[in-house]
Write a protein that holds these residues in place. Structure first.
Motif, PDB file in Angstrom:
ATOM      1  N   THR A 258     -72.572  -7.268 -47.482  1.00 46.64           N
ATOM      2  CA  THR A 258     -72.110  -7.059 -46.113  1.00 46.64           C
ATOM      3  C   THR A 258     -71.383  -5.730 -45.987  1.00 46.64           C
ATOM      4  N   ARG A 259     -70.535  -5.430 -46.941  1.00 49.69           N
ATOM      5  CA  ARG A 259     -69.836  -4.141 -46.933  1.00 49.69           C
ATOM      6  C   ARG A 259     -70.831  -2.985 -47.047  1.00 49.69           C
ATOM      7  N   ARG A 260     -71.803  -3.127 -47.927  1.00 51.05           N
ATOM      8  CA  ARG A 260     -72.748  -2.038 -48.173  1.00 51.05           C
ATOM      9  C   ARG A 260     -73.691  -1.829 -46.992  1.00 51.05           C
ATOM     10  N   ALA A 261     -74.027  -2.921 -46.296  1.00 56.82           N
ATOM     11  CA  ALA A 261     -75.008  -2.842 -45.210  1.00 56.82           C
ATOM     12  C   ALA A 261     -74.555  -1.936 -44.075  1.00 56.82           C
ATOM     13  N   VAL A 262     -73.252  -1.775 -43.913  1.00 60.53           N
ATOM     14  CA  VAL A 262     -72.738  -0.917 -42.835  1.00 60.53           C
ATOM     15  C   VAL A 262     -73.303   0.495 -42.951  1.00 60.53           C
ATOM     16  N   ASN A 263     -73.454   0.974 -44.175  1.00 58.59           N
ATOM     17  CA  ASN A 263     -73.978   2.322 -44.410  1.00 58.59           C
ATOM     18  C   ASN A 263     -75.426   2.322 -44.872  1.00 58.59           C
ATOM     19  N   GLY A 264     -76.050   1.145 -44.865  1.00 55.59           N
ATOM     20  CA  GLY A 264     -77.457   1.045 -45.227  1.00 55.59           C
ATOM     21  C   GLY A 264     -77.673   0.230 -46.494  1.00 55.59           C
ATOM     22  N   LEU A 265     -78.512  -0.807 -46.398  1.00 60.22           N
ATOM     23  CA  LEU A 265     -78.834  -1.625 -47.561  1.00 60.22           C
ATOM     24  C   LEU A 265     -79.738  -0.852 -48.521  1.00 60.22           C
ATOM     25  N   PRO A 266     -79.599  -1.087 -49.814  1.00 55.48           N
ATOM     26  CA  PRO A 266     -80.493  -0.430 -50.776  1.00 55.48           C
ATOM     27  C   PRO A 266     -81.910  -0.967 -50.635  1.00 55.48           C
ATOM     28  N   ARG A 267     -82.898  -0.120 -50.863  1.00 53.75           N
ATOM     29  CA  ARG A 267     -84.285  -0.556 -50.876  1.00 53.75           C
ATOM     30  C   ARG A 267     -84.710  -0.694 -52.330  1.00 53.75           C
ATOM     31  N   VAL A 268     -85.102  -1.894 -52.734  1.00 49.59           N
ATOM     32  CA  VAL A 268     -85.444  -2.176 -54.122  1.00 49.59           C
ATOM     33  C   VAL A 268     -86.929  -2.506 -54.258  1.00 49.59           C
ATOM     34  N   ASN A 269     -87.312  -3.644 -53.740  1.00 52.67           N
ATOM     35  CA  ASN A 269     -88.715  -4.040 -53.609  1.00 52.67           C
ATOM     36  C   ASN A 269     -88.773  -5.056 -52.480  1.00 52.67           C
ATOM     37  N   ALA A 270     -89.974  -5.422 -52.053  1.00 50.84           N
ATOM     38  CA  ALA A 270     -90.109  -6.268 -50.864  1.00 50.84           C
ATOM     39  C   ALA A 270     -89.335  -7.573 -50.990  1.00 50.84           C
ATOM     40  N   LEU A 271     -89.418  -8.233 -52.137  1.00 49.15           N
ATOM     41  CA  LEU A 271     -88.755  -9.519 -52.309  1.00 49.15           C
ATOM     42  C   LEU A 271     -87.240  -9.381 -52.242  1.00 49.15           C
ATOM     43  N   THR A 272     -86.710  -8.396 -52.963  1.00 47.58           N
ATOM     44  CA  THR A 272     -85.268  -8.193 -52.975  1.00 47.58           C
ATOM     45  C   THR A 272     -84.762  -7.742 -51.610  1.00 47.58           C
TER      46      THR A 272
END
Length: 241
Positions: free
Chosen positions: A100-114
């Motif tokens: 939630t904290r990280r999403a403010v500045n953008g969630l990491p892109r890892v792979n489709a499932l993650t």
């Protein structure tokens, strides 16, 4: 694990130790197995994944504009749970708070499932983890650790082995710990990759999350996963005290 009967047998064998329920009688785990996740078809779900991430980032910004992260009801409940088994939540944040904290500045892109499960975790304010089921050794178990269990991770860019603290709540299988501190950090051995075809997803719930809210998160996850290919099948089980 390509057949639904095998998925159901795996789910029925998964357990939550009595000592965990004694620690938090309000705890529930919703387990989902998705098979038929052909990685070559994951591009079919790009629009779904992009939409979920954008929605999660916007939701996090709205939530944190109104309240500090640690005071959000779901996050506060997990902070209390961490303290109950001796963890310091300000140092080892539960996965929901960290995302939630990280999403403010953008969630990491890892792979489709993650990317899917990270987004749904933030949108529904429920900790959620994903594992490569083909790398599991036996069923998933949530236990209070003895302290000699093996957890494969990395340190300074190199593979490393850690051990949980005695009494720590961990997910594990017959080969070792798959996730430390309930939902803090997942191990490398069972991590989702770009070649994962069969996956286990674990949704952790504490009050004030109600069962219908937990199932709504599961429904959202299932809907997103089935966008990744026409042969995806999802089985689920709710584990309660």
């Amino acid at each position: 694990m390509p057949e639904s009967t095998a998925a159901e047998a795996f789910l029925n064998a998964c357990t939550v130790e009595v000592d965990v329920f004694a620690l938090r009688p309000d705890y529930r785990a919703l387990l989902l197995v998705a098979d038929g996740l052909a990685p070559a078809a994951w591009g079919e779900g790009d629009d779904v994944v992009d939409g979920l991430i954008a929605g999660a980032e916007a939701h996090a910004r709205d939530l944190l504009a109104e309240s500090p992260a640690e005071e959000l009801p779901g996050i506060a409940s997990w902070r209390d749970a961490y303290r109950a088994f001796g963890a310091k939540p300000q140092r080892t944040r539960n996965s929901l708070e960290a995302l939630t904290r990280r999403a403010v500045n953008g969630l990491p892109r890892v792979n489709a499932l993650t990317d899917i499960y990270n987004s749904i975790s933030v949108l529904h304010q429920i900790p959620l983890g994903g594992e490569d089921l083909d790398r599991y050794d036996g069923p998933a178990r949530l236990i209070r650790a003895i302290g000699d269990e093996v957890f494969g991770t990395s340190a300074n860019g190199e593979a490393a082995i850690e051990h949980p603290e005695p009494g720590e709540v961990v997910w594990c299988d017959a080969a070792g710990v798959t996730c430390r501190r309930w939902n803090w950090r997942q191990g490398h051995r069972t991590a989702l990759t770009d070649t994962t075809c069969n996956a286990l997803f674990i949704l952790d719930a504490l009050a004030p999350v109600a069962d219908d809210e937990l199932h709504a998160a599961g429904d959202a996850l299932e809907e997103a996963l089935t966008s990744l290919g026409e042969n995806v099948q999802v089985s689920r089980r709710l584990v309660t005290p």
